[in-house]
Motif scaffolding. Sequence first.
Motif, short mmCIF file in Angstrom:
data_model
loop_
_atom_site.label_atom_id
_atom_site.label_comp_id
_atom_site.label_asym_id
_atom_site.label_seq_id
_atom_site.Cartn_x
_atom_site.Cartn_y
_atom_site.Cartn_z
N ALA A 1 38.02 48.99 37.07
CA ALA A 1 37.44 50.37 37.24
C ALA A 1 36.03 50.99 37.50
CB ALA A 1 37.52 52.08 36.54
N GLY A 2 36.04 49.36 38.59
CA GLY A 2 34.52 49.96 38.83
C GLY A 2 33.09 49.27 37.72
N THR A 3 33.57 48.62 36.70
CA THR A 3 32.67 48.65 35.71
C THR A 3 30.58 47.93 36.61
OG1 THR A 3 34.59 47.59 34.84
CG2 THR A 3 32.69 46.76 33.97
N ARG A 4 30.23 48.28 36.08
CA ARG A 4 29.30 48.62 36.03
C ARG A 4 28.45 47.51 36.54
NH1 ARG A 4 27.13 53.64 35.95
NH2 ARG A 4 27.67 54.98 34.26
N SER A 5 27.46 46.96 37.28
CA SER A 5 27.20 45.78 38.08
C SER A 5 26.48 44.90 36.51
CB SER A 5 26.21 46.04 38.90
OG SER A 5 25.40 44.76 39.20
N LYS A 6 25.31 45.54 36.12
CA LYS A 6 24.93 44.36 35.44
C LYS A 6 25.58 43.61 34.59
CE LYS A 6 21.58 43.72 32.07
NZ LYS A 6 20.32 44.37 31.63
N PRO A 7 26.77 44.22 33.09
CA PRO A 7 27.78 44.00 32.45
C PRO A 7 28.76 42.70 33.21
CG PRO A 7 28.01 46.19 32.49
CD PRO A 7 27.04 45.63 33.23
N LEU A 8 28.97 42.94 34.53
CA LEU A 8 30.02 42.23 35.05
C LEU A 8 29.71 40.70 35.28
CD1 LEU A 8 32.83 41.95 36.09
CD2 LEU A 8 31.70 42.78 38.18
N ARG A 9 28.26 40.83 35.98
CA ARG A 9 27.77 40.12 36.84
C ARG A 9 26.95 38.87 35.45
NH1 ARG A 9 22.66 40.39 38.76
NH2 ARG A 9 22.84 42.11 37.64
N PHE A 10 27.16 39.51 33.96
CA PHE A 10 26.47 38.53 33.13
C PHE A 10 27.94 38.43 32.46
CE2 PHE A 10 22.36 39.82 34.81
CZ PHE A 10 21.60 38.95 34.27
N LEU A 11 29.09 38.29 32.72
CA LEU A 11 30.17 38.90 31.72
C LEU A 11 30.31 36.88 31.61
CD1 LEU A 11 32.84 39.06 30.78
CD2 LEU A 11 34.15 38.62 32.85
N LYS A 12 30.22 37.32 30.24
CA LYS A 12 30.54 35.63 29.89
C LYS A 12 31.57 35.39 28.71
CE LYS A 12 26.22 34.19 28.30
NZ LYS A 12 25.48 33.19 27.22
N LEU A 13 32.71 34.15 29.13
CA LEU A 13 34.46 34.08 28.57
C LEU A 13 33.90 34.92 27.14
CD1 LEU A 13 35.16 30.76 30.27
CD2 LEU A 13 36.12 33.30 31.25
N ASN A 14 33.01 34.66 25.91
CA ASN A 14 32.61 34.43 24.39
C ASN A 14 33.29 36.21 24.70
OD1 ASN A 14 30.69 35.12 24.98
ND2 ASN A 14 29.63 33.83 24.03
N GLN A 15 32.84 36.92 25.30
CA GLN A 15 33.51 38.32 24.97
C GLN A 15 34.33 38.56 25.37
OE1 GLN A 15 30.75 39.53 28.65
NE2 GLN A 15 29.02 39.37 26.76
N ILE A 16 35.46 37.98 25.94
CA ILE A 16 37.00 38.10 26.42
C ILE A 16 37.99 37.67 24.77
CG2 ILE A 16 39.28 38.26 27.85
CD1 ILE A 16 36.93 37.85 29.84
N ASP B 1 22.68 41.15 42.06
CA ASP B 1 23.14 42.52 42.33
C ASP B 1 24.01 43.15 44.08
OD1 ASP B 1 23.03 45.43 41.48
OD2 ASP B 1 21.64 45.74 41.27
N ALA B 2 22.85 42.59 44.67
CA ALA B 2 23.37 42.74 46.19
C ALA B 2 24.36 41.74 46.81
CB ALA B 2 21.50 42.71 46.60
N THR B 3 24.47 40.90 46.22
CA THR B 3 25.29 39.41 46.66
C THR B 3 27.01 40.61 47.41
OG1 THR B 3 24.98 38.00 45.47
CG2 THR B 3 27.29 37.48 46.66
N MET B 4 27.96 41.38 46.08
CA MET B 4 28.50 42.42 46.78
C MET B 4 28.01 43.37 47.59
SD MET B 4 30.77 42.65 42.72
CE MET B 4 29.01 43.21 41.82
N SER B 5 27.55 43.90 47.65
CA SER B 5 26.88 45.18 48.44
C SER B 5 26.98 44.62 49.33
CB SER B 5 26.11 45.46 48.39
OG SER B 5 25.98 46.58 47.04
N CYS B 6 26.43 43.33 49.18
CA CYS B 6 25.80 42.87 50.81
C CYS B 6 27.38 42.41 52.13
CB CYS B 6 25.40 41.71 50.79
SG CYS B 6 23.74 42.02 50.68
N LEU B 7 28.29 41.78 51.15
CA LEU B 7 29.24 41.68 52.05
C LEU B 7 30.12 42.83 52.70
CD1 LEU B 7 32.49 39.79 50.71
CD2 LEU B 7 32.99 41.38 50.95
#
Length: 278
Positions: free
Chosen positions: A120-135, A192-198
């Motif tokens: 659902a469009g999780t904000r950029s920062k937590p998504l980009r810094f997602l670590k497997l131990n958070q799941i 942060d800009a990688t997805m926007s650039c695509l």
Amino acid sequence: MAGRWFSPLQLHVLPKLGKIPIEEVDQRDIKDVLAPIWHTKADTARKALNRIGIVFRHAAAMGLTVDLKATEKAKELLGATRHFVKHSESVPSRDVPAFYASLAVPSITHLTLRLLILTAGTRSKPLRFLKLNQIEDGVWKIEGQDMKRRKGETPDFTVPLSSEAQRVIDLARPFVRDGFLFPSVRKGVISDATMSCLMERRGMAARPHGFRSSFRFWLDEATEYPFELKEACLAHSVGTAVSRSYIRTDNIDKRREIMELWAKHVTTETGVTSALLI
């Protein structure tokens, strides 16, 4: 971080006021410096005014004679800003399935965007810094400091992961570096800009953050879940601080149900756009 903090001063203040003794700077000087960007770059101007105030307080602490009210006076002279916040363009919810299908290459950029859409469009920062131990057990736990919250609110936020979201995470596992699911090519995590650039390269006006709106519009069009539950899926606070204090559940099961429905919509060629009576 220091460079970004100093940038508003370096770009807009120091070129004109840098050589003037701080004790001689008054509200008219500050007003003249910020006037050119007060309406066109309101956020930058606000930051610059804030930084000037900090510099003035530091100067006063050093024993220099400065007007600590100068920034407030300058703000009065500048008047109310006419700048309006431009919200991120979104992809119409009916078009999300086609865009999702176009992210077929299992690259870091495509997988990051796919997971962003599915959560659902999780904000950029937590998504980009997602670590497997958070799941754990199909739930992604985002720490409070990484969430955009009202002042004083820093609770953690749990994101129930649909089966499709978990499949995307599995596809990204081979890329894991230093625990991060979406590392950059060189070091750190994806920009942060990688997805926007695509999206920009594809000639799209929409940007990643807009998928929050896509999801929310779909919720209103295709489901009959309560307003509070819809808002909870986006980590939006509803009600007063007192009323929120009585909420004892994060509705994880209901939110998981919603995320599975959203994933079904996203991954179905025609989408799930008919009314889903819940």
